[in-house]
Scaffold this active site. Structure first.
Site, PDB file in Angstrom:
ATOM      1  N   ALA A  40      43.188  41.165  40.225  1.00 21.53           N
ATOM      2  CA  ALA A  40      42.958  41.461  38.813  1.00 21.53           C
ATOM      3  C   ALA A  40      42.516  42.890  38.574  1.00 21.53           C
ATOM      4  O   ALA A  40      42.513  43.354  37.436  1.00 21.53           O
ATOM      5  CB  ALA A  40      41.924  40.492  38.253  1.00 21.53           C
ATOM      6  N   SER A  42      43.267  45.577  41.224  1.00 21.92           N
ATOM      7  CA  SER A  42      44.098  46.513  41.986  1.00 21.92           C
ATOM      8  C   SER A  42      45.202  45.756  42.698  1.00 21.92           C
ATOM      9  O   SER A  42      45.174  44.526  42.806  1.00 21.92           O
ATOM     10  CB  SER A  42      43.254  47.287  43.011  1.00 21.92           C
ATOM     11  OG  SER A  42      42.739  46.415  44.000  1.00 21.92           O
ATOM     12  N   GLY A  43      46.167  46.499  43.194  1.00 18.36           N
ATOM     13  CA  GLY A  43      47.259  45.924  43.955  1.00 18.36           C
ATOM     14  C   GLY A  43      47.563  46.786  45.154  1.00 18.36           C
ATOM     15  O   GLY A  43      47.268  47.989  45.166  1.00 18.36           O
ATOM     16  N   HIS A  82      50.017  32.079  44.839  1.00 15.92           N
ATOM     17  CA  HIS A  82      48.666  32.217  44.313  1.00 15.92           C
ATOM     18  C   HIS A  82      47.838  32.826  45.428  1.00 15.92           C
ATOM     19  O   HIS A  82      47.817  32.328  46.551  1.00 15.92           O
ATOM     20  CB  HIS A  82      48.085  30.872  43.885  1.00 15.92           C
ATOM     21  CG  HIS A  82      46.724  31.002  43.295  1.00 15.92           C
ATOM     22  ND1 HIS A  82      45.683  30.165  43.605  1.00 15.92           N
ATOM     23  CD2 HIS A  82      46.213  31.921  42.437  1.00 15.92           C
ATOM     24  CE1 HIS A  82      44.590  30.543  42.955  1.00 15.92           C
ATOM     25  NE2 HIS A  82      44.900  31.616  42.249  1.00 15.92           N
ATOM     26  N   ASP A  83      47.142  33.920  45.129  1.00 13.82           N
ATOM     27  CA  ASP A  83      46.496  34.684  46.192  1.00 13.82           C
ATOM     28  C   ASP A  83      45.537  33.849  47.028  1.00 13.82           C
ATOM     29  O   ASP A  83      45.417  34.048  48.244  1.00 13.82           O
ATOM     30  CB  ASP A  83      45.805  35.932  45.645  1.00 13.82           C
ATOM     31  CG  ASP A  83      44.900  35.697  44.448  1.00 13.82           C
ATOM     32  OD1 ASP A  83      44.573  34.533  44.146  1.00 13.82           O
ATOM     33  OD2 ASP A  83      44.503  36.689  43.807  1.00 13.82           O
ATOM     34  N   THR A  84      44.859  32.885  46.402  1.00 10.98           N
ATOM     35  CA  THR A  84      43.932  32.057  47.174  1.00 10.98           C
ATOM     36  C   THR A  84      44.671  31.167  48.155  1.00 10.98           C
ATOM     37  O   THR A  84      44.176  30.888  49.257  1.00 10.98           O
ATOM     38  CB  THR A  84      43.049  31.207  46.245  1.00 10.98           C
ATOM     39  OG1 THR A  84      42.479  32.049  45.245  1.00 10.98           O
ATOM     40  CG2 THR A  84      41.920  30.551  47.018  1.00 10.98           C
ATOM     41  N   ASN A  97      35.821  27.054  41.074  1.00 16.28           N
ATOM     42  CA  ASN A  97      35.882  28.474  40.723  1.00 16.28           C
ATOM     43  C   ASN A  97      34.497  29.028  40.406  1.00 16.28           C
ATOM     44  O   ASN A  97      33.719  28.411  39.684  1.00 16.28           O
ATOM     45  CB  ASN A  97      36.767  28.672  39.489  1.00 16.28           C
ATOM     46  CG  ASN A  97      38.225  28.419  39.790  1.00 16.28           C
ATOM     47  OD1 ASN A  97      38.917  29.253  40.336  1.00 16.28           O
ATOM     48  ND2 ASN A  97      38.692  27.223  39.447  1.00 16.28           N
ATOM     49  N   GLY A 138      38.161  40.293  50.240  1.00 19.67           N
ATOM     50  CA  GLY A 138      37.532  41.587  50.043  1.00 19.67           C
ATOM     51  C   GLY A 138      36.034  41.532  49.829  1.00 19.67           C
ATOM     52  O   GLY A 138      35.312  42.494  50.149  1.00 19.67           O
TER      53      GLY A 138
END
Length: 493
Positions: A14, A16-17, A240-242, A299, A411
Site C-alpha cells: 500500500a 511502495s512496490g 494476495h500478498d499475505t 487483521n 517487512g
C-alpha cells in the site's frame, strides 16, 4: 535441483512496490531488487484512488531493468494488497475509471445498504470473512449505487490480475485475492452467485476464478520485443500478498505454526485444511492460501500507524529516521497510553499523531491532553504488541491449540523494537524472518508452477536453506508491564 533459473516477482504494497529478480540454484534462492517505486492514495475531489496506469508503467520499467540483467526469465508473478479491483470495458479492454482505494469512505456508506439485504452473521456464515467496511462487497455495492453505468459491459479484475493484464495476462481472477473480498464461497472456492444476485450485481462482470500456481497468459509480443525477451509465462501466484508471504513461513510442511505477516497490515493466523465459518468467531477470517490451505487469520492495522506518524513528522520538518523514532519511543513510559490499532479513527490517512492523541483523550486516559510525540509513538508500539498478543490468545482459543513461538514474517520484522515488544506481550519467543517473505513466496509459487520446484515441501525447505531468522526472547520485566497494559487494552472500545 539442477541448473539455475530466474524468476521476476512484482510485489506491491500500500505504500511502495518492488520488482525483485530471484535466482534459484542448488536448493537456494537469491533475491535482487531491480526496481522500487512509491505507491499510495491519489486524492481527486473527495475520493481516494490508486493510480493504476502509473503502477502499470512501473511494472514495465521493472521488467526492462530485469531484462537488462538477464533475458533468461522463466516466469513473472504479481502480488498486491487485498480487496481492490479495476473495472475494464469488455469490448475495448480499457479501464473504466481509476480504481478506488480501499480507504475511500464509500465502503462505510455501503455497509447499511448491504446489511439491509443480508445480516452480518449470515454474511459471515456464507463467506467466513471478518467484517471490514473496506471489503470488496461494500466497495461494489457503493459502486453500483453511485456509478451504476460503470458496471455495464464491464469485467471486474482484482488488482494483481489487472496489473498482469497490463503485461499481457488474461482476464481471470486468482483465488487467494478473490477470497479477501467477502464474495466467495470458501468451501466451493467459487463466486457465491446467490450472494451476488442478492446484491443486484450483474453476474457477467465476474471472470473465471483460477487457483494459484496457474499460468495466466504470457508477456505481450509488444513488451517482449521491446525488451528482447521471450513471451514469458505470467503466473497466477498467491496474488494476495499475505498468501505469498505465508508460503514463505520457514516451517516444515506438516508442522503447525502461528504467524504474523507484518507490513502496512499485520495479519495473524494459522493454516487450516477447511474453512471455519462459526458466527461466534467473527474476529477471524478465512482467506485462500497456497497448497490448498485456508489462511485463518485476523487483521491488525499494523505498521500503517507508524508509517503515518513518520509521514506526519516529516511534514513537520522533524527527523523521522527509524533510529530516531525507536529512540523516541524508548524514552517514553511503557503502557502509559494505549490505543486500539483497529479503531475506525485510524483507517484514513493524514494527521495520525493528532488522531492518536484525540483517541486517548476520548477514551479518558489521564494526561492525554499533553501527550508528547514520544508518548504517541510508544503508544503505537505498545498497542500493536498488545493487539498481537490479544489476537494470538483468541486464535489459540478458537482452534483449541497453544503455540510455543510466534513466527513473524515480512517487512515489519526489520523493526526490532516491535519484534521484542511483541515477544514480551505474548510471553513467548518471536521468530522473525524472512523479511522479503512476500517476494519469496511469489517466486516459489512461480517455480512450482513451471516445475522447477516439485512442491511446497521443497519450497519451504528452500526458504529454510536460504534466509536467516532472528529470535527475540521475552523480557520478564516488560512482560509484567504488558500484563497490566492488557487490562487497559481490553477495556478500550
Amino acid at each position: 535441483m539442477a541448473d539455475k533459473k530466474y524468476f521476476l516477482a512484482f510485489d506491491l504494497g500500500a505504500s511502495s512496490g518492488r520488482a525483485i529478480l530471484g535466482s534459484l540454484e542448488n536448493g537456494k534462492l537469491d533475491l535482487q531488487e531491480v526496481h522500487r517505486f512509491e505507491n499510495g492514495h491519489k486524492r481527486l475531489e473527495n475520493s481516494l484512488y490508486w493510480d493504476y496506469p502509473a503502477l502499470a508503467e512501473e511494472l514495465k520499467t521493472g521488467l526492462g531493468k530485469a531484462a537488462a540483467i538477464t533475458k533468461d526469465i522463466a516466469a513473472i508473478g504479481i502480488d498486491t494488497w487485498g480487496v481492490d479491483y479495476v473495472l475494464f470495458d469488455r469490448t475495448s479492454k480499457e479501464m473504466v475509471r481509476l480504481p478506488y482505494h480501499y480507504r475511500d469512505e464509500r465502503g462505510d456508506r455501503a455497509v447499511p445498504m448491504v446489511q439491509k439485504l443480508i445480516s452480518k452473521d449470515e454474511l459471515y456464515r456464507r463467506t467466513g470473512i471478518q467484517f471490514m467496511s473496506l471489503n470488496t462487497i461494500y466497495q461494489l455495492a457503493a459502486h453500483k449505487a453511485e456509478q451504476p453505468q460503470d458496471l455495464q459491459n464491464a469485467t471486474f479484475l482484482p488488482m494483481p490480475d489487472a496489473l498482469g493484464f497490463a503485461l499481457g495476462g488474461d482476464f481471470t481472477a486468482e483465488y487467494t485475492h478473490v477470497s479477501t473480498g467477502n464474495m466467495l464461497d470458501p468451501a466451493k472456492r467459487e463466486w457465491d452467485w446467490e450472494l451476488i444476485d442478492m446484491l443486484g450485481l450483474p453476474r457477467d462482470i465476474f471472470p473465471k476464478i483460477v487457483q494459484p500456481c496457474t499460468v495466466g497468459g504470457k508477456l505481450s509480443a509488444e513488451l517482449a520485443e521491446k525488451y528482447g525477451l521471450p513471451q514469458i509465462p505470467i503466473v497466477k501466484v498467491g496474488s494476495h500478498d499475505t498468501a505469498s508471504a505465508v508460503g514463505a513461513v520457514p516451517v516444515a510442511v506438516g508442522e503447525d505454526a502461528a504467524y504474523v505477516s507484518c507490513g502496512t497490515w499485520a495479519l495473524l493466523g494459522c493454516e487450516l485444511d477447511e474453512p471455519c465459518c462459526d458466527v461466534n468467531k467473527q474476529t477471524f477470517t478465512n482467506e485462500g492460501g497456497l497448497n490448498g490451505k485456508i489462511r485463518y487469520l485476523s487483521n491488525i492495522m499494523g505498521c500503517w500507524l507508524l508509517q503515518e506518524c513518520r509521514r506526519d513528522f516529516k511534514v513537520r520538518g522533524m527527523d523521522a529516521s527509524f533510529d530516531t523514532l525507536e529512540a523516541m519511543a524508548e524514552s517514553a513510559e511503557p503502557c502509559k497510553f494505549v490505543i486500539n490499532p483497529n479503531a475506525a479513527d485510524f483507517v484514513a490517512p493524514d494527521k495520525m499523531p493528532e488522531r492518536i492523541k484525540n483517541y486517548c483523550i476520548a477514551t479518558g486516559q489521564a494526561e492525554a491532553e499533553n501527550m508528547s510525540d514520544a508518548e504517541i509513538l510508544r503508544a503505537v508500539y505498545d498497542s500493536l504488541a498488545l493487539c498481537m498478543a490479544d489476537k494470538l490468545f483468541e486464535l489459540e482459543k478458537a482452534i483449541g491449540k497453544e503455540y510455543a513461538v510466534l513466527n513473524i514474517i515480512g517487512g515489519g520484522t526489520k523493526d526490532s523494537r516491535l519484534m521484542s515488544e511483541t515477544a514480551s506481550a505474548i510471553g513467548k519467543p518471536v521468530v522473525a524472518g524472512p523479511i522479503e517473505a512476500t517476494a519469496i513466496g511469489n517466486i516459489l509459487a512461480q517455480a512450482v508452477t513451471v516445475g522447477f520446484i516439485a512442491d511446497w515441501a521443497e519450497a519451504r525447505e528452500t526458504v529454510r536453506n536460504s534466509f536467516p531468522v532472528v529470535s527475540y526472547p521475552t523480557d520478564e520485566k516488560l512482560q509484567k508491564i504488558f500484563t497490566e497494559g492488557m487490562k487497559k487494552f481490553k477495556a478500550l472500545p
